[in-house]
Design a protein around this motif. Structure first.
Motif, mmCIF file in Angstrom:
data_model
loop_
_atom_site.group_PDB
_atom_site.id
_atom_site.type_symbol
_atom_site.label_atom_id
_atom_site.label_comp_id
_atom_site.label_asym_id
_atom_site.label_seq_id
_atom_site.Cartn_x
_atom_site.Cartn_y
_atom_site.Cartn_z
ATOM 1 N N VAL A 4 0.839 -1.196 0.000
ATOM 2 C CA VAL A 4 0.000 0.000 0.000
ATOM 3 C C VAL A 4 0.874 1.247 0.000
ATOM 4 N N LEU A 5 0.500 2.218 -0.808
ATOM 5 C CA LEU A 5 1.100 3.550 -0.761
ATOM 6 C C LEU A 5 0.045 4.469 -0.165
ATOM 7 N N LEU A 6 0.293 4.946 1.064
ATOM 8 C CA LEU A 6 -0.692 5.691 1.854
ATOM 9 C C LEU A 6 -0.240 7.133 2.042
ATOM 10 N N HIS A 32 3.780 2.021 2.670
ATOM 11 C CA HIS A 32 4.704 3.131 2.446
ATOM 12 C C HIS A 32 3.959 4.426 2.768
ATOM 13 N N THR A 33 4.597 5.320 3.532
ATOM 14 C CA THR A 33 3.944 6.565 3.951
ATOM 15 C C THR A 33 4.853 7.756 3.630
ATOM 16 N N PRO A 34 4.899 8.182 2.388
ATOM 17 C CA PRO A 34 5.754 9.326 2.053
ATOM 18 C C PRO A 34 5.262 10.599 2.736
ATOM 19 N N ASP A 35 6.208 11.433 3.136
ATOM 20 C CA ASP A 35 5.874 12.688 3.805
ATOM 21 C C ASP A 35 5.924 13.821 2.790
ATOM 22 N N LEU A 36 4.768 14.297 2.371
ATOM 23 C CA LEU A 36 4.698 15.382 1.389
ATOM 24 C C LEU A 36 4.948 16.746 2.015
ATOM 25 N N PHE A 37 5.007 16.794 3.355
ATOM 26 C CA PHE A 37 5.149 18.071 4.076
ATOM 27 C C PHE A 37 6.524 18.253 4.716
ATOM 28 N N ASP A 38 7.492 17.433 4.356
ATOM 29 C CA ASP A 38 8.857 17.573 4.882
ATOM 30 C C ASP A 38 8.905 17.657 6.409
ATOM 31 N N GLY A 39 8.140 16.820 7.065
ATOM 32 C CA GLY A 39 8.186 16.748 8.519
ATOM 33 C C GLY A 39 7.260 17.702 9.251
ATOM 34 N N HIS A 40 6.593 18.582 8.553
ATOM 35 C CA HIS A 40 5.685 19.528 9.204
ATOM 36 C C HIS A 40 4.365 18.840 9.544
ATOM 37 N N THR A 41 3.883 19.083 10.749
ATOM 38 C CA THR A 41 2.532 18.698 11.132
ATOM 39 C C THR A 41 1.848 19.941 11.696
ATOM 40 N N ARG A 66 5.472 11.210 -7.687
ATOM 41 C CA ARG A 66 6.886 10.806 -7.750
ATOM 42 C C ARG A 66 7.256 9.821 -6.650
ATOM 43 N N ALA A 67 6.528 9.858 -5.532
ATOM 44 C CA ALA A 67 6.803 8.927 -4.435
ATOM 45 C C ALA A 67 6.623 7.475 -4.866
ATOM 46 N N ALA A 68 5.854 7.260 -5.915
ATOM 47 C CA ALA A 68 5.620 5.898 -6.403
ATOM 48 C C ALA A 68 6.725 5.413 -7.339
ATOM 49 N N ASP A 69 7.566 6.318 -7.807
ATOM 50 C CA ASP A 69 8.554 5.959 -8.836
ATOM 51 C C ASP A 69 9.453 4.793 -8.448
ATOM 52 N N ALA A 70 9.887 4.743 -7.209
ATOM 53 C CA ALA A 70 10.816 3.697 -6.778
ATOM 54 C C ALA A 70 10.110 2.449 -6.255
ATOM 55 N N LEU A 71 8.798 2.424 -6.351
ATOM 56 C CA LEU A 71 8.021 1.310 -5.809
ATOM 57 C C LEU A 71 7.479 0.441 -6.933
ATOM 58 N N PRO A 72 7.110 -0.799 -6.608
ATOM 59 C CA PRO A 72 6.497 -1.660 -7.625
ATOM 60 C C PRO A 72 5.205 -1.038 -8.150
ATOM 61 N N SER A 73 4.787 -1.464 -9.321
ATOM 62 C CA SER A 73 3.552 -0.907 -9.886
ATOM 63 C C SER A 73 2.306 -1.552 -9.288
ATOM 64 N N GLU A 74 2.427 -2.729 -8.708
ATOM 65 C CA GLU A 74 1.274 -3.452 -8.168
ATOM 66 C C GLU A 74 0.975 -2.991 -6.746
ATOM 67 N N TYR A 77 -3.384 2.157 -3.787
ATOM 68 C CA TYR A 77 -3.146 3.564 -3.496
ATOM 69 C C TYR A 77 -4.220 4.049 -2.538
ATOM 70 N N ALA A 78 -3.784 4.713 -1.471
ATOM 71 C CA ALA A 78 -4.718 5.155 -0.440
ATOM 72 C C ALA A 78 -4.337 6.552 0.025
ATOM 73 N N GLY A 79 -5.343 7.316 0.425
ATOM 74 C CA GLY A 79 -5.059 8.645 0.941
ATOM 75 C C GLY A 79 -6.196 9.153 1.791
ATOM 76 N N PHE A 80 -5.830 10.004 2.736
ATOM 77 C CA PHE A 80 -6.793 10.694 3.584
ATOM 78 C C PHE A 80 -6.917 12.134 3.109
ATOM 79 N N SER A 81 -8.121 12.559 2.773
ATOM 80 C CA SER A 81 -8.428 13.946 2.437
ATOM 81 C C SER A 81 -7.459 14.480 1.378
ATOM 82 N N LEU A 82 -6.575 15.394 1.710
ATOM 83 C CA LEU A 82 -5.599 15.937 0.764
ATOM 84 C C LEU A 82 -4.813 14.823 0.072
ATOM 85 N N GLY A 83 -4.516 13.761 0.800
ATOM 86 C CA GLY A 83 -3.751 12.642 0.258
ATOM 87 C C GLY A 83 -4.486 11.844 -0.800
ATOM 88 N N VAL A 84 -5.794 12.086 -0.939
ATOM 89 C CA VAL A 84 -6.546 11.411 -2.000
ATOM 90 C C VAL A 84 -6.096 11.900 -3.372
#
Length: 192
Positions: A4-6, A32-41, A66-74, A77-84
């Motif tokens: 899962v890419l979350l 996998h949980t990429p941080d799109l905010f560079d550590g900001h909460t 781009r966060a998916a580039d280094a990951l398998p294609s299978e 994809y999941a996201g909360f609100s903005l992450g959708v």
């Protein structure tokens, strides 16, 4: 199991978001949980949305893709609100997607293509009176997606909270979050 890419919501990688990812991992999934905010909460949704606006929604979307580039294609994809935004774009446009989980947001399918991929399963979750999900067009987009896709489900929860599944936020609804988590785990089990 399933990979899962979350993507996180506009308050960043909060403890509740990371806890949700850990729940999926404990069920045997790779998350996998990429941080799109560079550590900001952010303590409030408004502060997070302001930050996202300054960073640029298109830039955040591209970072997510781009966060998916280094990951398998299978992947699922999941996201909360903005992450959708990146989750839905990747599900619709990246070959090999196994599924999509759209939490508390849904964009019109036309944002990223002509139609939803034919055999791609998707779940959309949101509260029926959430002023953002129900009041800003996401619920309408979710209903249109479910009506047009072969393997799509829309789950509505009673209430008016946004980010109700994040246990670290005041908007948390334990009963609705538990049901969302159970439905998510069931979905991932059918994919895996």
């Amino acid at each position: 199991m399933t990979e899962v890419l979350l993507f996180h919501h506009a308050q960043g990688q909060t403890a509740g978001f990371l806890g949700f990812a850990e729940t999926l991992r404990q069920a045997g999934h790779t998350v996998h949980t990429p941080d799109l905010f560079d550590g900001h909460t952010f303590a409030s949704l408004n502060d997070g949305q302001t930050y996202a606006g300054k960073a640029g929604f298109d830039n955040l979307l591209e970072r997510g893709v781009r966060a998916a580039d280094a990951l398998p294609s299978e992947l699922v994809y999941a996201g909360f609100s903005l992450g959708v935004m990146p989750a839905q774009k990747l599900a619709q446009t990246r070959p090999g997607a196994r599924g999509a989980l759209l939490f508390e947001s849904c964009l019109p399918v036309s944002e990223f293509g002509i139609s939803w991929p034919e055999n791609l399963p998707v779940q959309v979750h949101g509260m029926d009176a959430d002023p953002i999900f129900a009041g800003e067009g996401d619920l309408d987009a979710a209903r249109a997606l479910v009506a047009s896709a072969k393997h799509a489900e829309l789950f509505l929860y009673p209430g008016n909270r946004h980010l109700f599944a994040d246990s670290s936020l005041p908007s948390y609804d334990a009963d609705a979050a538990a049901l969302l988590t159970r439905r998510t785990l069931d979905f991932l089990a059918t994919i895996g």
